[in-house]
Structures are given as C-alpha cells and as structure tokens.
Scaffold this active site. Structure first.
Site, PDB file in Angstrom:
ATOM      1  CB  THR A  46      -0.906   0.007   1.250  1.00 52.30           C
ATOM      2  OG1 THR A  46      -1.678  -1.187   1.261  1.00 52.30           O
ATOM      3  CG2 THR A  46      -1.827   1.218   1.264  1.00 52.30           C
ATOM      4  NE  ARG A  77      -7.933  -7.851   1.948  1.00 50.50           N
ATOM      5  CZ  ARG A  77      -6.988  -6.938   2.117  1.00 50.50           C
ATOM      6  NH1 ARG A  77      -6.510  -6.299   1.078  1.00 50.50           N
ATOM      7  NH2 ARG A  77      -6.520  -6.671   3.307  1.00 50.50           N
ATOM      8  CG  ASP A  96      -6.538  -0.179   5.403  1.00 53.18           C
ATOM      9  OD1 ASP A  96      -6.004  -1.191   4.893  1.00 53.18           O
ATOM     10  OD2 ASP A  96      -5.923   0.881   5.603  1.00 53.18           O
ATOM     11  CB  THR A 141       0.307   1.221   5.042  1.00 55.74           C
ATOM     12  OG1 THR A 141       0.810   0.030   4.427  1.00 55.74           O
ATOM     13  CG2 THR A 141       1.388   1.798   5.943  1.00 55.74           C
TER      14      THR A 141
END
Lengths: 134, 168
Positions: A1, A29, A32, A52
């Site tokens: 991320t 999936r 966040d 992250t």
C-alpha cells in the site's frame, strides 16, 4: 500500500491511498485503503491520515477516522492521536499498522508498530526525510 | 513564510532479518524520494494539496517496487485487483474505487470519481466502465505483474497444489 498526505499553501489538507491488496487475496477482498475513515481520511478541521498494514485490522478499527476524531474532539496532538489509534483495542485489533498524518499547522506524524515502514516527508524548504527501517 | 508539507508511505510490515535485500531497499528509497519530490514540487509552486497527493501516489503506482498499480499483489487467480481513495479535507469530497483491474492509475480513477461522478465509491466492473467513460489509460494484466509478484503467486499456487496431493 502507498499513500500521501499534504498541506498546501492555502491551508488545505488532502489524502490519497492506493493498494494492490495482499498476496493471494480472495477475489473481491476489500481492505482498509479505499474505505473512507478506514485507511483514508482528511478534514481541514483536524488532520489528513493514510494507513498501511493489515487491512482487515485497520478497517475494523476505522483507524484513519479514529486519528482525526482524537485530534478534533479530544484535542490530542497529532503524534499522540496516532499513537493512541495504534494501541486502540490492542487485544482485539492485533496486527501490522502504520500511519502517516499531517495537520493544518504542518506537523507531520509517522507512527507504526512494524520493523519496516517505507516513509518520507518534507516540510516547506527543509531537507527531505526518507527512511525504511524502524 | 507560507507553510506547506507532504508525507508519504510505501507500506508497513513486519519482516524477518534479511528478507528485504539491500538492493531492493535502495530501489525503494529512490522511489520514495521521487514520489515525495513529485508532490512537493506542486506544493512549492502553489498547487493544491489534492494535486500533490495524487502526483505522489501516481509516482508510487508507476514504480514496480511498491504494492500499488504496477507491482500490485496478485489475487488467488493471479490477477491484480486494486483499490484507491482520495479525499479533499477542505470540502470533504472524496472518491474511492475497489476491485479495479486494468486501470493504470487507480488513484486517477478515484480522483475522477471525486470530480466527475455524483458518487463517492465505485466497485469492480462499475469502476472499470467509469474509467472507460472518462478515457483513463488502461494496461494489459501483464503490465501490473512483476517477476517478484509472479514468483510469489507461483509459490502460493505450488503450496496449495502440494496440500492437495494425495487427495482425490
């Protein structure tokens, strides 16, 4: 991320986060990063935050918004708000977590509980800071 | 002096000693510096925070050493499925996308959702169709894969295959 938070010369904050997810993840999936308040949040009246780490954990804690709420409603300094969010429900939200955050006063906070956090910041004309390890 | 600032990250994780090679760490440091500069330059010239964060993240999406855009992790099916979000702290306007394939810059698509759609969050085919409608650049699945992510995916597939061995 990957992610970024910025404060411009007009005093406005913004955040961006982008991710390729996790290795071998199930089709469909969602972690966040794209969830507003989960891994990404910005409001001029508090701060901008990009997260992250373990996506499901950060998502369940709504940790980006948690940081903003701690700054806005509890008046915590940015770094303390990030540390509090990092420890939030320690027993129920175990996992890798990392935050970058920036407030309207140009204060940068980078908090994480991992041994690797690829990170960098630069405030005004000051020299850039770049680091990977704890 | 006018205040401006930017901070970026390229992922946090717990790693075993030696798991991150010196060579890879060096590539990542260079990538972080380049992305930071892309965003900082916009701020230094009086640009908006929104433009700065998008520029920094685009730079990291282009860099195969980070898990976003080119270099994304692969799903169990061996595909890159990417997510991105962007938010303007001044207006609380936001754009987010999830389960996006083929879009070269998912953060650019999230920005398009923020600016050109009445919605805040688009998923999967809907997000892809919106990218097409906006004329955003697409890339073949192979563009997003790297030697590292292909090897990781093959190792996972092999592991699953071994676990299945002996069963009929």
């Amino acid at each position: 991320t990957v992610g970024a938070v910025a404060l411009d010369q007009a005093g406005n904050l913004a955040v961006a986060t982008s991710t390729g997810g996790i290795e071998g993840q199930a089709k469909g999936r969602v972690g966040d990063s794209p969830v507003l308040g989960g891994g990404t949040y910005a409001s001029n009246d508090s701060c901008a935050v990009s997260c992250t780490g373990d996506g499901e954990v950060i998502l369940r804690g709504a940790l980006a918004h948690e940081v903003c709420a701690l700054v806005k409603y509890q008046g915590l300094p940015l770094a303390e708000a990030c540390q509090a969010a990092l420890r939030l429900h320690d027993d129920k939200l175990k996992g890798d977590k990392g935050f970058i955050a920036l407030d309207p006063q140009g204060r940068v906070a980078i908090e994480f509980n991992t041994n690797v956090m690829r990170r960098a910041y630069r405030v005004g004309e000051a020299a850039p800071y770049i680091a990977i390890y704890q | 002096m006018t205040l401006y600032a930017i901070a970026i990250h390229g992922g946090a994780l717990t790693m075993k000693p030696g798991e991150l090679s010196e060579e890879e760490a060096a590539f990542q440091r260079v990538g972080l510096g380049k992305a930071l500069h892309a965003g900082w330059l916009i701020l230094n010239r009086g640009g908006t925070a929104l433009d700065a964060v998008e520029a920094a993240v685009r730079s990291l999406e282009d860099n195969p050493h980070f898990n976003a855009g080119r270099g994304s992790s692969l799903t169990r099916q061996g595909e890159a499925e990417m997510d991105a979000a962007i938010m303007d702290g001044r207006t609380l306007q936001a754009g987010a996308v999830t389960g996006v394939r083929y879009v070269q810059h998912p953060i650019g698509l999230a920005r398009a959702v923020l600016e050109r759609s009445p919605h805040a969050f688009l998923a999967g085919d809907g997000a892809l169709e919106f990218a097409l409608a906006c004329g955003l650049p697409l890339a073949a699945p192979s563009y997003f894969q790297t030697d590292k992510t292909r090897q990781q995916w093959l190792a996972l597939a092999q592991q699953e295959s071994n676990q299945l061995a002996g069963h009929d």
